[in-house]
Design an enzyme around this catalytic site. Structure first.
Site, mmCIF file in Angstrom:
data_model
loop_
_atom_site.group_PDB
_atom_site.id
_atom_site.type_symbol
_atom_site.label_atom_id
_atom_site.label_comp_id
_atom_site.label_asym_id
_atom_site.label_seq_id
_atom_site.Cartn_x
_atom_site.Cartn_y
_atom_site.Cartn_z
ATOM 1 N N HIS A 1 -21.120 -3.218 4.807
ATOM 2 C CA HIS A 1 -22.571 -3.151 4.556
ATOM 3 C C HIS A 1 -23.333 -4.375 5.055
ATOM 4 O O HIS A 1 -24.563 -4.332 5.127
ATOM 5 C CB HIS A 1 -22.869 -2.999 3.063
HETATM 6 O O1 V1P Z 1 -26.580 0.761 -6.227
HETATM 7 C C1 V1P Z 1 -26.617 -0.403 -5.854
HETATM 8 C C2 V1P Z 1 -27.876 -1.210 -5.708
HETATM 9 C C3 V1P Z 1 -28.462 -1.700 -6.963
HETATM 10 N N1 V1P Z 1 -29.704 -0.951 -6.636
HETATM 11 C C4 V1P Z 1 -30.858 -1.751 -6.458
HETATM 12 C C5 V1P Z 1 -29.085 -0.455 -5.448
HETATM 13 N N2 V1P Z 1 -25.506 -1.067 -5.522
HETATM 14 C C6 V1P Z 1 -24.179 -0.508 -5.551
HETATM 15 C C7 V1P Z 1 -23.395 -1.162 -4.421
HETATM 16 C C8 V1P Z 1 -22.106 -0.504 -4.097
HETATM 17 C C9 V1P Z 1 -21.404 -1.279 -2.990
HETATM 18 C C10 V1P Z 1 -20.158 -0.625 -2.438
HETATM 19 C C11 V1P Z 1 -19.467 -1.527 -1.457
HETATM 20 C C12 V1P Z 1 -18.387 -0.876 -0.597
HETATM 21 O O2 V1P Z 1 -18.887 0.170 0.187
HETATM 22 C C13 V1P Z 1 -17.763 -1.879 0.399
HETATM 23 C C14 V1P Z 1 -17.113 -3.077 -0.136
HETATM 24 O O3 V1P Z 1 -17.395 -0.307 -1.399
HETATM 25 C C15 V1P Z 1 -23.566 -0.820 -6.878
HETATM 26 C C16 V1P Z 1 -22.976 0.048 -7.789
HETATM 27 C C17 V1P Z 1 -22.851 1.493 -7.686
HETATM 28 N N3 V1P Z 1 -22.340 2.126 -8.720
HETATM 29 O O4 V1P Z 1 -23.163 2.076 -6.680
HETATM 30 N N4 V1P Z 1 -23.448 -2.042 -7.395
HETATM 31 C C18 V1P Z 1 -22.811 -1.941 -8.572
HETATM 32 N N5 V1P Z 1 -22.501 -0.662 -8.819
HETATM 33 C C19 V1P Z 1 -22.427 -3.073 -9.386
HETATM 34 C C20 V1P Z 1 -21.597 -2.874 -10.482
HETATM 35 C C21 V1P Z 1 -21.232 -3.983 -11.269
HETATM 36 C C22 V1P Z 1 -21.685 -5.247 -10.930
HETATM 37 C C23 V1P Z 1 -22.483 -5.418 -9.832
HETATM 38 C C24 V1P Z 1 -22.865 -4.340 -9.058
HETATM 39 ZN ZN ZN Z 2 -17.359 1.619 -0.860
#
Ligand code: V1P
Ligand code: ZN
Ligand code: CA
Length: 372
Positions: A138
């Site tokens: 990303h």
């Molecule tokens: O959904 C979001 C952001 C927060 N909003 C403003 C949009 N972020 C996701 C990011 C997921 C990243 C995946 C990375 C990969 O593709 C490559 C290494 O796997 C997110 C989520 C979710 N459930 O989608 N961030 C978090 N959860 C999160 C959980 C705990 C602590 C910090 C972030």
């Molecule tokens: Zn992922």
């Protein structure tokens, strides 16, 4: 003495597992150390070249990223970020990409493996390269995104492009490989292919209609999927799409992001792949006989991440391993079965055969524009 597998190079830095995004963060670099421990407990390290990657330098990273962003990453620390919150906002999305201790060194290990591994393929020293610390798809040119700060994949592919006219980028992480797609969206030298969960899911990009622009038109391939996809259904669409991609594009090398958040029971992803179903994709790509670079990526149920990357190492080596896990440093994580297995669950597959056939036929139609 077994010489045949020396052509598999495995990049591993024993420090990588010590970096910590924060207690509450779901990205755990420690899973890479857990995978390594399984790999060594099976003796697989004796069957490949194990290499500690040279750390990527600022100069290496700025082949893709902006000087401003990399200078910031070099300097940032939890304390500095607290003192300069607005400076921080420009480069790091809050919560997803915390300014954790050692973030720059962590990136230099991840990117160092992807750059050095690409050079090894370029010089014909290996046919298969593995860097489970890579796969941070990303990261953008001037900012971090979705747990990714430095895009080791873009840096690795830029290196491959020095020697190879055409490179396939393939991404089986449950998330769309947006940073890599964006970096090569206007070129016909990289065909980027991502399979991902689509519809109210991070990062929100990756519609089947997004096919690239200018010279890059029809060189981006997106396979949007619904929750609960199982091994058979995934294999159906994966093999059709990838056979067509390989035949149409005839790449000199394949760079494959093997994110394990597409496994059943992942903390973030909602697919239903077993370890064997995930690894079948790796095996299928190996069967083309084109130099193959496998990196890690997402994966948030860490015992399953470690199992799968260890198993995929054995698949890439062509060295079968016993299903019962040998004793290793993190043996307690794998109870009560202590098996090298991630089973699928009975969750509902929201993808119908008709939808998947439609996806395949849309992609066939796009690929018809690629000159053979
Ligand atoms: O959904 C979001 C952001 C927060 N909003 C403003 C949009 N972020 C996701 C990011 C997921 C990243 C995946 C990375 C990969 O593709 C490559 C290494 O796997 C997110 C989520 C979710 N459930 O989608 N961030 C978090 N959860 C999160 C959980 C705990 C602590 C910090 C972030
Ligand atoms: Zn992922
Ligand atoms: Ca993906």
């Amino acid at each position: 003495m077994v010489l045949r597998n020396r052509r598999v190079a495995y990049y591993y830095d024993e420090d990588v597992g010590s970096y910590n995004y924060g207690y509450d963060h779901c990205m755990k670099p420690f899973r890479i150390r857990m995978a390594h421990s399984i790999i060594t407990s099976y003796g697989l390290d004796k069957k490949m070249s194990v290499i500690r990657p040279p750390r990527a330098t600022v100069q290496d990273m700025t082949r893709f990223h902006t000087d401003d962003y990399i200078t910031y990453l070099q300097r940032v620390s939890p304390e500095l970020a607290e003192k300069m919150p607005t400076y921080n906002e420009r480069f790091l999305p809050p919560l997803d990409c915390p300014p954790f201790d050692g973030v720059y060194e962590f990136c230099s290990i991840s990117a160092g493996g992807s750059i050095a591994g690409a050079r090894r393929i370029n010089h014909g020293e290996s046919d298969v390269v593995i860097n489970w610390a890579g796969g941070l798809h990303h990261a953008k040119k001037g900012e971090a995104s979705g747990f990714c700060y430095v895009n080791d994949i873009v840096l690795g592919i830029l290196e491959l492009l020095r020697y190879h006219q055409r490179v396939v980028y393939l991404d089986i992480d449950v998330h769309h490989g947006d940073g890599v797609e964006e970096a090569f969206y206007t070129t016909d030298r990289v065909m980027s292919v991502s399979f991902h969960q689509f519809g109210n899911f991070f990062p929100g990009t990756g519609d089947i209609k997004d096919v690239g622009v200018e010279r890059g038109k029809y060189y981006a391939v997106n396979v949007p999927l619904r929750e609960g996809i199982d091994d058979d259904t995934y294999a159906f669409v994966f093999q059709r799409v990838m056979r067509n991609v390989m035949e149409s594009f005839r790449p000199g090398a394949v760079f494959m992001q093997c994110g394990t958040d597409s496994l059943s029971g992942d903390r973030l992803g909602c697919f239903n792949l077993s370890m064997k179903g995930h690894a079948a994709c790796v095996e299928f790509m190996k069967s083309f006989g084109v130099p193959l670079f496998c990196v890690g990526g997402g994966g948030y149920t860490i015992r399953n991440v470690a199992r799968t990357w260890a198993y995929e190492t054995s698949v890439l080596l062509g060295e079968p391993v016993e299903p019962s896990l040998p004793y290793n440093d993190y043996y307690d994580f794998y109870g009560p079965e202590y098996l090298l297995d991630v089973p699928a669950s009975n969750m509902t597959n929201m993808n119908t055969r008709e939808q998947l056939e439609q996806i395949c036929s849309d992609i066939y139609e796009h690929l018809r524009h690629v000159p053979h």
